[in-house]
Enzyme design. Structure first.
Site, short mmCIF file in Angstrom:
data_model
loop_
_atom_site.label_atom_id
_atom_site.label_comp_id
_atom_site.label_asym_id
_atom_site.label_seq_id
_atom_site.Cartn_x
_atom_site.Cartn_y
_atom_site.Cartn_z
N TYR A 165 -4.84 13.96 -13.25
CA TYR A 165 -5.81 12.88 -13.09
C TYR A 165 -7.23 13.40 -12.90
O TYR A 165 -8.10 12.65 -12.47
CB TYR A 165 -5.48 12.03 -11.85
CG TYR A 165 -4.07 11.52 -11.74
CD1 TYR A 165 -3.56 10.61 -12.67
CD2 TYR A 165 -3.25 11.90 -10.68
CE1 TYR A 165 -2.27 10.12 -12.55
CE2 TYR A 165 -1.96 11.41 -10.55
CZ TYR A 165 -1.48 10.52 -11.49
OH TYR A 165 -0.20 10.02 -11.34
N CYS A 174 1.52 29.81 -15.59
CA CYS A 174 1.00 30.30 -16.87
C CYS A 174 0.45 29.18 -17.74
O CYS A 174 0.96 28.91 -18.83
CB CYS A 174 2.11 31.05 -17.60
SG CYS A 174 2.87 32.26 -16.54
N TYR A 228 1.33 11.05 -3.69
CA TYR A 228 1.48 11.55 -5.06
C TYR A 228 1.32 13.08 -5.11
O TYR A 228 0.80 13.63 -6.07
CB TYR A 228 0.52 10.82 -6.02
CG TYR A 228 0.64 9.32 -5.89
CD1 TYR A 228 1.75 8.66 -6.38
CD2 TYR A 228 -0.32 8.56 -5.21
CE1 TYR A 228 1.90 7.30 -6.22
CE2 TYR A 228 -0.18 7.19 -5.04
CZ TYR A 228 0.94 6.56 -5.56
OH TYR A 228 1.10 5.21 -5.39
N PRO A 269 0.83 -1.21 0.00
CA PRO A 269 0.00 0.00 0.00
C PRO A 269 0.86 1.26 0.00
O PRO A 269 1.89 1.31 0.68
CB PRO A 269 -0.79 -0.11 1.30
CG PRO A 269 0.06 -0.95 2.20
CD PRO A 269 0.84 -1.88 1.32
C1 LIG Z 1 2.13 2.40 -7.29
C2 LIG Z 1 2.35 1.01 -6.84
C3 LIG Z 1 1.89 0.59 -5.60
C4 LIG Z 1 1.11 1.48 -4.66
O1 LIG Z 1 -0.14 1.81 -5.12
P1 LIG Z 1 -1.11 2.65 -4.14
O2 LIG Z 1 -2.31 2.88 -4.95
O3 LIG Z 1 -0.41 3.90 -3.80
O4 LIG Z 1 -1.39 1.80 -2.95
C5 LIG Z 1 2.18 -0.70 -5.21
N1 LIG Z 1 2.87 -1.54 -6.02
C6 LIG Z 1 3.32 -1.17 -7.22
C7 LIG Z 1 4.07 -2.13 -8.04
C8 LIG Z 1 3.07 0.11 -7.68
O5 LIG Z 1 3.52 0.48 -8.89
#
Ligand SMILES: *Cc1c(COP(=O)(O)O)cnc(C)c1O
Length: 421
Positions: free
Chosen positions: A318, A346, A375, A276
């Protein structure tokens, strides 16, 4: 749940009033709560209580050393997706045996870095990568534990830019080809197959896509074991979503996610890894900004902030929604009016929200973007030569600058002038 609450009419981070931080470091800034980080990590860890498991924080969501150290101190492993992230994890004191190396395009240099420093497992995403890894490992006289990332062709039902588990996405090996690839892996020197890896996307607000993917992983485990592979570890990726609005969203809780994992995979006796990112840090961070100007346009009012798309790109990239709240709590029942909330960059894309209903705001007022911990800072840039904004970590009544705002000179002096100029 988070630890950014109004107390005595002022928004606090834990026990610290946000205006106090704004006074000390200036605006805009990111602010993280230790208590929320801790709580969210523990929710995942406890959701898999009784199962052999490791929670590997996906550090691409927020990779400040202080955040990594906080989580590592709670027992977190790390999921890294580049050599730089590997170096960051090690610098924060995470031992190699707790680092999983993911990513679709690892270079040989990055592989070497991780193998020399120690790595729990490399998640391999293609056959060319498998061959490169075998070469690097044998060159170092090592054997590297691997899982193959399979693409289960499951619709994660999330934003297209963060869906990764459909066959048209660049990630992993089509699950139908997994037997072939595992057979190849078993033949290659320097490669030790230990498990299967899957990650279908980010900000999933429903357990069903996970369940479908994990069922396919369970079937594949049986098939690969029958083929003679020692599948003892399942890496289930990250992706559990968070509520970005206070009102309507209620994504599944980690405890429900953990129960589903047991249901689908518990009988296999595998060690479970989860990765996570967003759920651990998303609601543990906010972005605090100041109103520079209020400008009346034709039929709309623009709230011009000192934060911009270079500081928080999620709305532009997004179409993401962030709740925006005044730091000084509005009086109950005060009338709200629609604002277009924008930054000074800008580009028209530098718009955080259109027609957002907010209580009356004036020049100099502070506002906070909620759910900005994931992010956010990691995707920021110095576009328009705007300095990267500071990151602050709060712990009860204490706060510390965990990344300082660079000065203009520091930014400019990173450039070098060729001798002929
Ligand atoms: C981005 C990513 C995650 C984490 O995803 P979340 O949505 O932030 O929990 C886990 N594993 C891999 C391989 C990823 O690229």
């Amino acid at each position: 749940m988070d630890h950014f609450l109004y107390r005595g009419g002022v928004l606090h981070a834990e026990d610290v009033p946000l205006p106090e931080i704004a006074e000390a470091v200036g605006t805009p800034f990111y602010c993280y709560s230790t208590a929320t980080l801790t709580r969210h990590f523990r929710l995942f860890d406890e959701a898999l209580d009784g199962v052999d498991h490791l929670v590997c924080y996906a550090m691409k969501a927020a990779s400040n050393q202080a955040i990594l150290k906080t989580l590592a101190g709670l027992g977190a492993g790390m999921d890294v997706v580049s050599g730089g992230e590997y170096a960051r994890a090690r610098a924060a004191g995470v031992p190699g045996e707790r680092i999983v190396f993911s990513g679709v395009g690892k270079t040989r240099d990055e592989m070497r870095l991780a193998l020399e420093g120690g790595v729990r497992q490399v998640n391999v995403e293609s056959e060319p990568e498998l061959h490169a890894l075998s070469e690097v490992a044998t060159g170092l006289g090592l054997s590297v534990p691997i899982a193959v990332r399979v693409n289960p062709d499951v619709d994660a039902r999330t934003h297209a830019k963060i869906a990764t588990g459909k066959s048209e996405n660049k990630f992993g090996i089509p699950i139908a080809r997994a037997r072939e690839v595992y057979a190849e892996a078993a033949r290659l020197p320097g490669i030790e197959v230990v498990g299967i890896d899957v990650h279908i996307g980010s900000q999933l607000t429903d357990l069903e896509p996970f369940r479908l993917a994990y069922r396919k992983v369970a079937e594949l485990t049986d098939v690969l074991r029958a083929d003679g592979h020692d599948i003892r570890r399942l890496d289930l990726g990250g992706g559990l979503g968070i509520p970005y609005t206070r009102s309507n969203e209620a994504p599944p809780l980690p405890v429900e996610y953990g129960a589903m994992i047991r249901e689908e995979l518990g009988h296999l006796g595998c060690e479970i890894e989860i990765e996570p990112g967003r759920l651990i840090v998303g609601n543990a961070g906010i972005l605090v900004s100041r109103v520079i100007y209020l400008k009346s346009g034709e039929g709309r009012d623009f709230l011009i902030l000192d934060a911009a798309m270079n500081d928080l790109i999620r709305p532009a990239m997004y179409d993401a929604h962030h709740d925006i709240v005044p730091v000084i709590e509005p009086a109950p029942g005060v009338a709200q009016t629609p604002y277009d909330v924008v930054g000074p960059v800008c580009e028209s894309g530098d718009t955080f929200a259109r027609g957002r209903m907010l209580p009356p705001l004036a020049e100099g007022d502070l506002v906070a973007f909620r759910s900005a911990g994931a992010y956010g800072a990691v995707m920021s840039s110095e576009y328009n030569t705007r300095p990267l904004i500071p990151e602050i970590l709060v712990n009860e009544r204490d706060f510390a600058v965990i990344r300082a705002r660079p000065t203009f000179d520091e930014m400019i002096n990173r450039d070098t002038i060729p001798e002929w100029l």
